[in-house]
Design a protein around this motif. Structure first.
Motif, PDB file in Angstrom:
ATOM      1  N   GLY A  63     -58.041 -82.586   3.183  1.00 26.73           N
ATOM      2  CA  GLY A  63     -59.138 -82.385   3.507  1.00 26.73           C
ATOM      3  C   GLY A  63     -59.458 -82.757   4.715  1.00 26.73           C
ATOM      4  N   LYS A  64     -58.918 -83.515   5.559  1.00 24.30           N
ATOM      5  CA  LYS A  64     -59.275 -84.145   7.052  1.00 24.30           C
ATOM      6  C   LYS A  64     -58.348 -83.506   7.708  1.00 24.30           C
ATOM      7  N   PRO A  65     -58.774 -82.439   8.511  1.00 18.09           N
ATOM      8  CA  PRO A  65     -57.901 -81.967   9.570  1.00 18.09           C
ATOM      9  C   PRO A  65     -57.464 -82.727  10.622  1.00 18.09           C
ATOM     10  N   LEU A  66     -56.113 -83.033  10.821  1.00 18.21           N
ATOM     11  CA  LEU A  66     -55.745 -83.890  12.073  1.00 18.21           C
ATOM     12  C   LEU A  66     -55.547 -83.461  13.313  1.00 18.21           C
ATOM     13  N   PHE A  67     -55.680 -82.048  13.309  1.00 19.54           N
ATOM     14  CA  PHE A  67     -55.427 -81.517  14.609  1.00 19.54           C
ATOM     15  C   PHE A  67     -56.758 -80.530  14.862  1.00 19.54           C
ATOM     16  N   LYS A  79     -46.403 -73.346  19.323  1.00 21.75           N
ATOM     17  CA  LYS A  79     -45.296 -73.551  18.192  1.00 21.75           C
ATOM     18  C   LYS A  79     -45.457 -74.907  17.941  1.00 21.75           C
ATOM     19  N   LEU A  80     -45.533 -75.879  18.714  1.00 23.44           N
ATOM     20  CA  LEU A  80     -45.546 -77.374  18.514  1.00 23.44           C
ATOM     21  C   LEU A  80     -46.780 -77.660  17.785  1.00 23.44           C
ATOM     22  N   TYR A  81     -47.826 -77.251  18.187  1.00 21.06           N
ATOM     23  CA  TYR A  81     -49.132 -77.543  17.467  1.00 21.06           C
ATOM     24  C   TYR A  81     -49.148 -76.757  15.964  1.00 21.06           C
ATOM     25  N   GLN A  82     -48.641 -75.578  15.872  1.00 20.27           N
ATOM     26  CA  GLN A  82     -48.464 -75.119  14.517  1.00 20.27           C
ATOM     27  C   GLN A  82     -47.702 -76.020  13.579  1.00 20.27           C
ATOM     28  N   HIS A  83     -46.346 -76.345  14.322  1.00 19.08           N
ATOM     29  CA  HIS A  83     -45.335 -77.329  13.541  1.00 19.08           C
ATOM     30  C   HIS A  83     -46.025 -78.365  12.799  1.00 19.08           C
ATOM     31  N   LEU A  84     -46.823 -79.101  13.961  1.00 18.65           N
ATOM     32  CA  LEU A  84     -47.195 -80.515  13.519  1.00 18.65           C
ATOM     33  C   LEU A  84     -48.303 -80.190  12.414  1.00 18.65           C
ATOM     34  N   ALA A  85     -49.003 -79.075  12.659  1.00 17.96           N
ATOM     35  CA  ALA A  85     -50.303 -78.997  11.802  1.00 17.96           C
ATOM     36  C   ALA A  85     -49.801 -78.745  10.176  1.00 17.96           C
ATOM     37  N   THR A  86     -48.920 -77.757  10.064  1.00 20.30           N
ATOM     38  CA  THR A  86     -48.149 -77.521   8.744  1.00 20.30           C
ATOM     39  C   THR A  86     -47.627 -78.719   8.190  1.00 20.30           C
ATOM     40  N   SER A  87     -46.928 -79.310   9.156  1.00 20.27           N
ATOM     41  CA  SER A  87     -46.074 -80.654   8.455  1.00 20.27           C
ATOM     42  C   SER A  87     -46.902 -81.654   8.130  1.00 20.27           C
TER      43      SER A  87
END
Length: 142
Positions: free
Chosen positions: A96-100, A78-86
């Protein structure tokens, strides 16, 4: 029926007294071993119940640990998904550059896709099964 004479009563009474003494001694000696046996059996039952109790505690512990680890893994997802969407919402210029993303793994996947497995092994990076010269205490000083 016969009449009992004093000569007949005397061995009968001696036999009766000896029988009582032997019975008393037999009961006396076996009573202690019976007490020890009963005591040992009660101790055995106590140890068995403690062992069963400890097994139940261990099962409960590992069950709770598994549940907690499962919850922890779900919370990390959940934390990973939250950080990715945020990150996408808050930093639109980096869309274009994925951070995670694990860039090292991605690089290895691309390398294996472009090169064959046989091309990765060359003479320079091939493992050697021998050493250069002597080693250890017999090594010649340079």
């Amino acid at each position: 029926m016969q009449n009992w004479t004093p000569e007949m009563w005397q061995p009968a009474l001696i036999g009766l007294v000896v029988g009582f003494v032997l019975a008393y001694l037999l009961l006396r000696f076996t009573k202690d071993s019976v007490k020890k046996q009963v005591k040992t059996e009660t101790e055995l039952q106590k140890v068995k119940s403690e062992l069963d109790q400890q097994k139940q505690h261990l099962e409960k512990h590992f069950s709770e640990s598994a549940d907690l680890l499962k919850t922890l893994a779900q919370d990390y997802q959940k934390l990973y998904q939250h950080l990715a969407t945020s990150s996408v919402q808050l930093l639109p210029q980096l869309e274009g550059k994925p951070l995670f993303k694990n860039q090292l793994e991605q690089k290895k996947i691309e390398e294996t896709a472009t090169k064959g497995e046989s091309e990765n092994r060359t003479e320079e990076n091939a493992p050697r099964d021998y050493s250069e010269g002597s080693s250890g205490i017999l090594k010649a000083e340079k």
